[in-house]
Scaffold this motif. Structure first.
Motif, PDB file in Angstrom:
ATOM      1  N   THR A 192      17.661  18.351  84.945  1.00 40.80           N
ATOM      2  CA  THR A 192      17.470  17.244  85.870  1.00 40.80           C
ATOM      3  C   THR A 192      17.184  17.818  87.249  1.00 40.80           C
ATOM      4  O   THR A 192      17.521  18.977  87.522  1.00 40.80           O
ATOM      5  N   ALA A 193      16.578  17.045  88.087  1.00 40.39           N
ATOM      6  CA  ALA A 193      16.206  17.518  89.419  1.00 40.39           C
ATOM      7  C   ALA A 193      17.434  18.024  90.164  1.00 40.39           C
ATOM      8  O   ALA A 193      18.478  17.374  90.173  1.00 40.39           O
ATOM      9  N   GLY A 194      17.313  19.193  90.763  1.00 40.37           N
ATOM     10  CA  GLY A 194      18.404  19.782  91.516  1.00 40.37           C
ATOM     11  C   GLY A 194      19.164  20.845  90.750  1.00 40.37           C
ATOM     12  O   GLY A 194      19.950  21.580  91.338  1.00 40.37           O
ATOM     13  N   ASP A 195      18.930  20.924  89.433  1.00 44.54           N
ATOM     14  CA  ASP A 195      19.573  21.974  88.647  1.00 44.54           C
ATOM     15  C   ASP A 195      19.082  23.350  89.076  1.00 44.54           C
ATOM     16  O   ASP A 195      17.959  23.506  89.532  1.00 44.54           O
ATOM     17  N   LYS A 196      19.942  24.338  88.890  1.00 48.71           N
ATOM     18  CA  LYS A 196      19.561  25.713  89.167  1.00 48.71           C
ATOM     19  C   LYS A 196      19.280  26.433  87.859  1.00 48.71           C
ATOM     20  O   LYS A 196      19.943  26.210  86.855  1.00 48.71           O
ATOM     21  N   SER A 197      18.299  27.301  87.888  1.00 46.26           N
ATOM     22  CA  SER A 197      17.965  28.064  86.697  1.00 46.26           C
ATOM     23  C   SER A 197      17.453  29.429  87.129  1.00 46.26           C
ATOM     24  O   SER A 197      17.479  29.768  88.307  1.00 46.26           O
ATOM     25  N   ARG A 198      17.025  30.211  86.163  1.00 44.60           N
ATOM     26  CA  ARG A 198      16.417  31.504  86.467  1.00 44.60           C
ATOM     27  C   ARG A 198      15.152  31.634  85.650  1.00 44.60           C
ATOM     28  O   ARG A 198      15.105  31.204  84.503  1.00 44.60           O
ATOM     29  N   ALA A 199      14.140  32.218  86.243  1.00 47.09           N
ATOM     30  CA  ALA A 199      12.881  32.381  85.540  1.00 47.09           C
ATOM     31  C   ALA A 199      12.103  33.522  86.176  1.00 47.09           C
ATOM     32  O   ALA A 199      12.416  33.963  87.284  1.00 47.09           O
ATOM     33  N   TYR A 200      11.086  33.974  85.464  1.00 45.58           N
ATOM     34  CA  TYR A 200      10.234  35.022  86.008  1.00 45.58           C
ATOM     35  C   TYR A 200       9.187  34.409  86.934  1.00 45.58           C
ATOM     36  O   TYR A 200       8.458  33.491  86.532  1.00 45.58           O
ATOM     37  N   CYS A 201       9.144  34.899  88.160  1.00 51.16           N
ATOM     38  CA  CYS A 201       8.161  34.405  89.116  1.00 51.16           C
ATOM     39  C   CYS A 201       6.980  35.374  89.164  1.00 51.16           C
ATOM     40  O   CYS A 201       7.162  36.559  89.443  1.00 51.16           O
ATOM     41  N   TYR A 202       5.781  34.851  88.886  1.00 52.63           N
ATOM     42  CA  TYR A 202       4.590  35.701  88.891  1.00 52.63           C
ATOM     43  C   TYR A 202       4.139  36.024  90.305  1.00 52.63           C
ATOM     44  O   TYR A 202       3.282  36.877  90.504  1.00 52.63           O
ATOM     45  N   HIS A 203       4.693  35.305  91.277  1.00 52.19           N
ATOM     46  CA  HIS A 203       4.365  35.597  92.666  1.00 52.19           C
ATOM     47  C   HIS A 203       5.259  36.722  93.188  1.00 52.19           C
ATOM     48  O   HIS A 203       4.785  37.673  93.803  1.00 52.19           O
ATOM     49  N   CYS A 204       6.561  36.627  92.913  1.00 45.07           N
ATOM     50  CA  CYS A 204       7.518  37.642  93.358  1.00 45.07           C
ATOM     51  C   CYS A 204       7.562  38.835  92.400  1.00 45.07           C
ATOM     52  O   CYS A 204       8.106  39.872  92.745  1.00 45.07           O
ATOM     53  N   LEU A 205       7.022  38.655  91.188  1.00 38.74           N
ATOM     54  CA  LEU A 205       7.052  39.706  90.164  1.00 38.74           C
ATOM     55  C   LEU A 205       8.476  40.124  89.855  1.00 38.74           C
ATOM     56  O   LEU A 205       8.791  41.309  89.753  1.00 38.74           O
ATOM     57  N   ASP A 206       9.357  39.149  89.722  1.00 43.34           N
ATOM     58  CA  ASP A 206      10.752  39.441  89.436  1.00 43.34           C
ATOM     59  C   ASP A 206      11.402  38.196  88.835  1.00 43.34           C
ATOM     60  O   ASP A 206      10.849  37.095  88.921  1.00 43.34           O
ATOM     61  N   ILE A 207      12.583  38.418  88.245  1.00 41.43           N
ATOM     62  CA  ILE A 207      13.386  37.281  87.810  1.00 41.43           C
ATOM     63  C   ILE A 207      14.054  36.680  89.043  1.00 41.43           C
ATOM     64  O   ILE A 207      14.734  37.383  89.793  1.00 41.43           O
TER      65      ILE A 207
END
Ligand SMILES: [Zn+2]
Length: 60
Positions: free
Chosen positions: A5-20
């Motif tokens: 739901t909106a506002g939840d926190k998660s983790r993902a790979y960012c192709y802009h930052c090149l990091d999790i």
């Protein structure tokens, strides 16, 4: 399966930052990769560092 739901926190790979990175689930308008339309108000993961859309969690 976790439902985001909106506002939840998660983790993902960012192709802009090149990091999790930490992400925040937000409602965004997202252009389809084929450029033929925009999905309005869908839940996506947004990178906390750079603001890029880094993931599109399945919400339905
Ligand atoms: Zn980023």
């Amino acid at each position: 399966m976790k439902v985001f739901t909106a506002g939840d926190k998660s983790r993902a790979y960012c192709y802009h930052c090149l990091d999790i990175v930490h992400t925040t689930i937000l409602l965004r308008d997202v252009r389809f990769s084929d450029g033929q339309g925009i999905a309005k108000n869908i839940l996506v993961g947004v990178c906390d560092d750079c603001g890029s859309v880094v993931a599109t969690p399945r919400s339905r």
